[in-house]
Design a protein around this motif. Sequence first.
Motif, PDB file in Angstrom:
ATOM      1  N   VAL A  47     -56.033  82.597  24.936  1.00 48.98           N
ATOM      2  CA  VAL A  47     -56.347  83.318  23.704  1.00 48.98           C
ATOM      3  C   VAL A  47     -55.155  83.210  22.759  1.00 48.98           C
ATOM      4  O   VAL A  47     -54.035  83.614  23.099  1.00 48.98           O
ATOM      5  CB  VAL A  47     -56.656  84.791  24.001  1.00 48.98           C
ATOM      6  N   LEU A  48     -55.413  82.662  21.571  1.00 43.88           N
ATOM      7  CA  LEU A  48     -54.359  82.492  20.575  1.00 43.88           C
ATOM      8  C   LEU A  48     -54.717  83.280  19.318  1.00 43.88           C
ATOM      9  O   LEU A  48     -55.513  82.819  18.492  1.00 43.88           O
ATOM     10  CB  LEU A  48     -54.166  81.021  20.219  1.00 43.88           C
ATOM     11  N   PRO A  49     -54.179  84.494  19.142  1.00 39.31           N
ATOM     12  CA  PRO A  49     -54.399  85.224  17.892  1.00 39.31           C
ATOM     13  C   PRO A  49     -53.762  84.452  16.745  1.00 39.31           C
ATOM     14  O   PRO A  49     -52.628  83.960  16.869  1.00 39.31           O
ATOM     15  CB  PRO A  49     -53.710  86.571  18.138  1.00 39.31           C
ATOM     16  N   ARG A  68     -58.173  75.937  28.264  1.00 38.93           N
ATOM     17  CA  ARG A  68     -59.055  75.875  27.099  1.00 38.93           C
ATOM     18  C   ARG A  68     -58.602  76.860  26.032  1.00 38.93           C
ATOM     19  O   ARG A  68     -58.396  78.041  26.299  1.00 38.93           O
ATOM     20  CB  ARG A  68     -60.487  76.201  27.515  1.00 38.93           C
ATOM     21  N   ALA A  69     -58.443  76.376  24.809  1.00 39.44           N
ATOM     22  CA  ALA A  69     -57.956  77.206  23.709  1.00 39.44           C
ATOM     23  C   ALA A  69     -59.086  77.996  23.066  1.00 39.44           C
ATOM     24  O   ALA A  69     -60.140  77.450  22.735  1.00 39.44           O
ATOM     25  CB  ALA A  69     -57.275  76.340  22.658  1.00 39.44           C
ATOM     26  N   ILE A  70     -58.854  79.302  22.885  1.00 32.04           N
ATOM     27  CA  ILE A  70     -59.731  80.162  22.089  1.00 32.04           C
ATOM     28  C   ILE A  70     -58.874  80.711  20.956  1.00 32.04           C
ATOM     29  O   ILE A  70     -58.054  81.610  21.151  1.00 32.04           O
ATOM     30  CB  ILE A  70     -60.310  81.313  22.923  1.00 32.04           C
ATOM     31  N   VAL A  71     -59.029  80.151  19.776  1.00 36.36           N
ATOM     32  CA  VAL A  71     -58.255  80.568  18.614  1.00 36.36           C
ATOM     33  C   VAL A  71     -59.030  81.665  17.886  1.00 36.36           C
ATOM     34  O   VAL A  71     -60.170  81.468  17.470  1.00 36.36           O
ATOM     35  CB  VAL A  71     -57.987  79.385  17.662  1.00 36.36           C
ATOM     36  N   ALA A 112     -60.508  73.406  19.721  1.00 41.65           N
ATOM     37  CA  ALA A 112     -60.465  74.796  20.168  1.00 41.65           C
ATOM     38  C   ALA A 112     -61.784  75.503  19.900  1.00 41.65           C
ATOM     39  O   ALA A 112     -62.511  75.164  18.963  1.00 41.65           O
ATOM     40  CB  ALA A 112     -59.342  75.546  19.453  1.00 41.65           C
ATOM     41  N   VAL A 113     -62.102  76.471  20.731  1.00 37.48           N
ATOM     42  CA  VAL A 113     -63.183  77.415  20.432  1.00 37.48           C
ATOM     43  C   VAL A 113     -62.632  78.372  19.380  1.00 37.48           C
ATOM     44  O   VAL A 113     -61.530  78.906  19.536  1.00 37.48           O
ATOM     45  CB  VAL A 113     -63.605  78.194  21.687  1.00 37.48           C
ATOM     46  N   VAL A 114     -63.358  78.584  18.303  1.00 36.01           N
ATOM     47  CA  VAL A 114     -62.877  79.433  17.211  1.00 36.01           C
ATOM     48  C   VAL A 114     -63.702  80.707  17.150  1.00 36.01           C
ATOM     49  O   VAL A 114     -64.930  80.675  17.116  1.00 36.01           O
ATOM     50  CB  VAL A 114     -62.929  78.703  15.855  1.00 36.01           C
ATOM     51  N   VAL A 115     -62.999  81.841  17.165  1.00 35.58           N
ATOM     52  CA  VAL A 115     -63.615  83.157  17.039  1.00 35.58           C
ATOM     53  C   VAL A 115     -63.054  83.807  15.787  1.00 35.58           C
ATOM     54  O   VAL A 115     -61.854  83.698  15.510  1.00 35.58           O
ATOM     55  CB  VAL A 115     -63.299  84.032  18.275  1.00 35.58           C
ATOM     56  N   HIS A 116     -63.901  84.468  15.024  1.00 35.45           N
ATOM     57  CA  HIS A 116     -63.453  85.144  13.810  1.00 35.45           C
ATOM     58  C   HIS A 116     -63.425  86.649  14.044  1.00 35.45           C
ATOM     59  O   HIS A 116     -64.416  87.240  14.478  1.00 35.45           O
ATOM     60  CB  HIS A 116     -64.374  84.803  12.640  1.00 35.45           C
ATOM     61  N   GLU A 117     -62.282  87.271  13.752  1.00 35.57           N
ATOM     62  CA  GLU A 117     -62.126  88.718  13.876  1.00 35.57           C
ATOM     63  C   GLU A 117     -61.658  89.268  12.526  1.00 35.57           C
ATOM     64  O   GLU A 117     -60.537  88.997  12.094  1.00 35.57           O
ATOM     65  CB  GLU A 117     -61.113  89.062  14.973  1.00 35.57           C
ATOM     66  N   ALA A 118     -62.534  90.035  11.883  1.00 37.06           N
ATOM     67  CA  ALA A 118     -62.233  90.531  10.541  1.00 37.06           C
ATOM     68  C   ALA A 118     -61.203  91.654  10.542  1.00 37.06           C
ATOM     69  O   ALA A 118     -60.443  91.811   9.574  1.00 37.06           O
ATOM     70  CB  ALA A 118     -63.520  91.008   9.864  1.00 37.06           C
ATOM     71  N   ARG A 119     -61.171  92.444  11.610  1.00 39.06           N
ATOM     72  CA  ARG A 119     -60.212  93.550  11.672  1.00 39.06           C
ATOM     73  C   ARG A 119     -58.810  92.993  11.887  1.00 39.06           C
ATOM     74  O   ARG A 119     -58.552  92.320  12.871  1.00 39.06           O
ATOM     75  CB  ARG A 119     -60.557  94.507  12.818  1.00 39.06           C
ATOM     76  N   ARG A 120     -57.900  93.287  10.974  1.00 34.68           N
ATOM     77  CA  ARG A 120     -56.543  92.779  11.091  1.00 34.68           C
ATOM     78  C   ARG A 120     -55.798  93.507  12.205  1.00 34.68           C
ATOM     79  O   ARG A 120     -55.928  94.707  12.378  1.00 34.68           O
ATOM     80  CB  ARG A 120     -55.789  92.964   9.768  1.00 34.68           C
ATOM     81  N   GLY A 125     -60.681  87.750  21.564  1.00 32.81           N
ATOM     82  CA  GLY A 125     -60.538  86.556  22.384  1.00 32.81           C
ATOM     83  C   GLY A 125     -60.896  86.806  23.840  1.00 32.81           C
ATOM     84  O   GLY A 125     -61.526  85.961  24.484  1.00 32.81           O
ATOM     85  N   LEU A 126     -60.521  87.975  24.366  1.00 31.45           N
ATOM     86  CA  LEU A 126     -60.867  88.307  25.748  1.00 31.45           C
ATOM     87  C   LEU A 126     -62.374  88.424  25.916  1.00 31.45           C
ATOM     88  O   LEU A 126     -62.936  88.005  26.938  1.00 31.45           O
ATOM     89  CB  LEU A 126     -60.195  89.615  26.160  1.00 31.45           C
TER      90      LEU A 126
END
Length: 230
Positions: free
Chosen positions: A6-8, A28-31, A49-57, A66-67
């Motif tokens: 997991v890469l924030p 495996r990268a999850i950005v 990389a697998v890309v996940v979007h998180e709007a909350r800063r 990511g988890l």
Amino acid sequence: MTVDVVLPCLDEAAALPGVLGALPEGYRAIVVDNGSTDGSAAVAAAHGAVVVHEARRGFGAAVHAGLLAAEADVVAILDADGSLDPRDLPRLAGPVLADEADLVLGRRRPVPRSAWPFHARVANRVLARTIRRATGLPLHDLGPMRVARRSRLLDLGLLDRRSGYPLEMLLAAVQAGLRVRELDVPYRPRIGRSKVTGTVRGTLTAVADMRRILRERRADPAVRRKAPNS
């Protein structure tokens, strides 16, 4: 064996190609894009990389997202700024995979010394001393590189979504009886502008978040808090 990493990420387009390219085989990268405006998500996707979007800063919000997206039994957490070498991950993952530890932290060893700003080193030293008193663990750093089994981290029920997340994870792990180990890792100058420890303001914000976590845990150490659904 696959390990999800997991890469924030907040505006790390310049560093991502090198970081993702250095991931060992089987990792495996999850950005988790946390609101980047420099095209970080597109760069991550282009490099596999697998890309996940998180709007909350917030660091905690990004890592938690990511988890939730991870699928591997063992997960690693790694900064996306190039300051830590992904090739060190197998050494940290080894004790977890061998069931010799439940949470392994990377103790940052700056190379060169200027890689870690003085104000951040001082703040970390004071925090580490407080952690040793509170937990009895011989820890020296609240490092951002760490490895654990995904289920164990989710079971901790962490609630912080800002800079207090790494400390809350450690304190909750100790409270839950997890075996914690610390191993040295080289820490190099980051690529691009720092948003947290590279600035005095960012360091002060992180310290304030961590002091809050310490107060909460001290005031109610026996309470096992439930994790939010998202």
